[in-house]
Design an enzyme around this catalytic site. Sequence first.
Site, PDB file in Angstrom:
ATOM      1  N   GLY A 153       1.912   6.493  -8.446  1.00  0.00           N
ATOM      2  CA  GLY A 153       0.599   6.140  -7.919  1.00  0.00           C
ATOM      3  C   GLY A 153      -0.301   7.323  -7.617  1.00  0.00           C
ATOM      4  N   TYR A 212       0.839  -1.211   0.000  1.00  0.00           N
ATOM      5  CA  TYR A 212       0.000   0.000   0.000  1.00  0.00           C
ATOM      6  C   TYR A 212       0.868   1.253   0.000  1.00  0.00           C
ATOM      7  CZ  TYR A 212      -4.504   2.351   0.655  1.00  0.00           C
ATOM      8  OH  TYR A 212      -5.659   3.082   0.464  1.00  0.00           O
ATOM      9  N   GLU A 254      14.399  25.898 -13.162  1.00  0.00           N
ATOM     10  CA  GLU A 254      13.798  26.073 -14.487  1.00  0.00           C
ATOM     11  C   GLU A 254      13.672  24.763 -15.267  1.00  0.00           C
ATOM     12  OE1 GLU A 254      14.806  29.333 -16.958  1.00  0.00           O
ATOM     13  OE2 GLU A 254      15.356  30.642 -15.281  1.00  0.00           O
ATOM     14  N   ARG A 304       1.525  -6.461   6.118  1.00  0.00           N
ATOM     15  CA  ARG A 304       1.930  -6.783   7.483  1.00  0.00           C
ATOM     16  C   ARG A 304       1.486  -5.614   8.355  1.00  0.00           C
ATOM     17  NH1 ARG A 304       8.035  -8.870   5.827  1.00  0.00           N
ATOM     18  NH2 ARG A 304       7.345 -10.862   4.958  1.00  0.00           N
ATOM     19  N   GLN A 326      10.136  -8.312  -3.169  1.00  0.00           N
ATOM     20  CA  GLN A 326       9.084  -9.151  -3.722  1.00  0.00           C
ATOM     21  C   GLN A 326       9.398 -10.638  -3.650  1.00  0.00           C
ATOM     22  OE1 GLN A 326       7.666  -8.070  -7.617  1.00  0.00           O
ATOM     23  NE2 GLN A 326       7.312  -5.935  -7.058  1.00  0.00           N
ATOM     24  N   GLU A 382      15.367   5.144 -16.237  1.00  0.00           N
ATOM     25  CA  GLU A 382      15.637   5.660 -14.896  1.00  0.00           C
ATOM     26  C   GLU A 382      17.114   6.007 -14.721  1.00  0.00           C
ATOM     27  OE1 GLU A 382      12.205   2.952 -12.654  1.00  0.00           O
ATOM     28  OE2 GLU A 382      14.319   2.373 -12.575  1.00  0.00           O
ATOM     29  N   GLU A 403      13.046  -5.179  -4.574  1.00  0.00           N
ATOM     30  CA  GLU A 403      14.017  -5.949  -3.805  1.00  0.00           C
ATOM     31  C   GLU A 403      13.390  -6.842  -2.740  1.00  0.00           C
ATOM     32  OE1 GLU A 403      13.779  -1.773  -1.968  1.00  0.00           O
ATOM     33  OE2 GLU A 403      13.773  -2.666  -3.969  1.00  0.00           O
ATOM     34  N   HIS A 461       5.750  -4.047 -12.745  1.00  0.00           N
ATOM     35  CA  HIS A 461       7.120  -3.923 -13.252  1.00  0.00           C
ATOM     36  C   HIS A 461       7.625  -5.347 -13.436  1.00  0.00           C
ATOM     37  CE1 HIS A 461      11.061  -2.524 -14.108  1.00  0.00           C
ATOM     38  NE2 HIS A 461      11.572  -2.629 -12.894  1.00  0.00           N
TER      39      HIS A 461
END
Length: 359
Positions: free
Chosen positions: A133, A25, A230, A48, A85, A194, A83, A107
């Site tokens: 999200g 969440y 800017e 949890r 999951q 990224e 990391e 992902h």
Amino acid sequence: MMEKYYEADADIGVLKGKRIAVIGYGSQGRGQSLNLKDSGLDVVIGLRKGKSWDAATKDGMKVMTVAEAVKRSDIIQILLPDESQGAVFRAEILPHLTLNKCLMFSHGFNIHFGQITPPSTVDVIMVAPKGPGFMVRRQYEEGKGVPALIAIHQDHSGNAHKIALAYAKGIGATRAVVLETTFREETETDLFGEQAVLCGGITSLIKAGFETLVDAGYAPEMAYLEVLHETKLIVDLIYEGGLTNMRKYVSNTAQYGDLTRGPRVIGEESYIAMQEILEEIQNGTFAREWMLENLVNRPVFNALTAADEDHLIEEVGREVRSLMPQFQKTEGKKPVKLVMKPVAKPAAKKAVKAPAKKK
């Protein structure tokens, strides 16, 4: 050409009578689950005990342990950090992945790099919004949507594609556009974007520009405004209509400097570095490095993060932003008076030898 899907291409009825468990969440977990709920779908949150549990409960979501959520659901959307999951999957999800359930991701990292190996008896799909999200939620509430990618890794039921499109519709993505890709393509391009451009590239470019101006004797506040503040103005113009649109709105002087000086900054060495970064992503070097970094409590991650948080550009940025009403976090708070003062220059950098050209 990538396949494109819109509202008429997705049937949200495919998900009626099914329960969706959103595991996690955070930003994506909250945004996606609230949208699904507002779309009339049955959603539970697997967590949890802790702050996230309390936050989800406060938002009116049904909350239960990860194992219980998986047991009671047909579709399991894993929205935990990359990391963590794998460990959660093996301990709390895999034992309850019974026949014909659907495992979902936003992902492809853990599937593509083999951190998660799902059983052959479930569907494995991806629905990946191309935005954070909070934006997924905001756009939905405004009657719009954030574009998303879908991919099918495993189609045990024969309905994986329909489920992916229905879920994308549930979070509002089909209001914009849904594009079909693969787990490999999404993962590798996402990591490259990224590292080379969106996060790593742009932050390194901003810091280099800031340090160049400060080293030359210009006020840090001026350097901050020119190379960081800017940036948003230019990026917004590019976002709205590409590079051509941006160049319609800047001065002729700015455009000429852009076209003639930009390639000197991002030149051959940058292309070589980008190719090396892409290769490290493709061959799994980066994934292994990141997973090992987490196994030893992130020493490099923590040290580099702390160094950037202490960078002069951050100190100056806080001071400059304190003058701007849009950044005031509390009503009635008086802006801090900005005093232009000499600031210690960043430490001189050692010359870095250019990488050898690839043949």
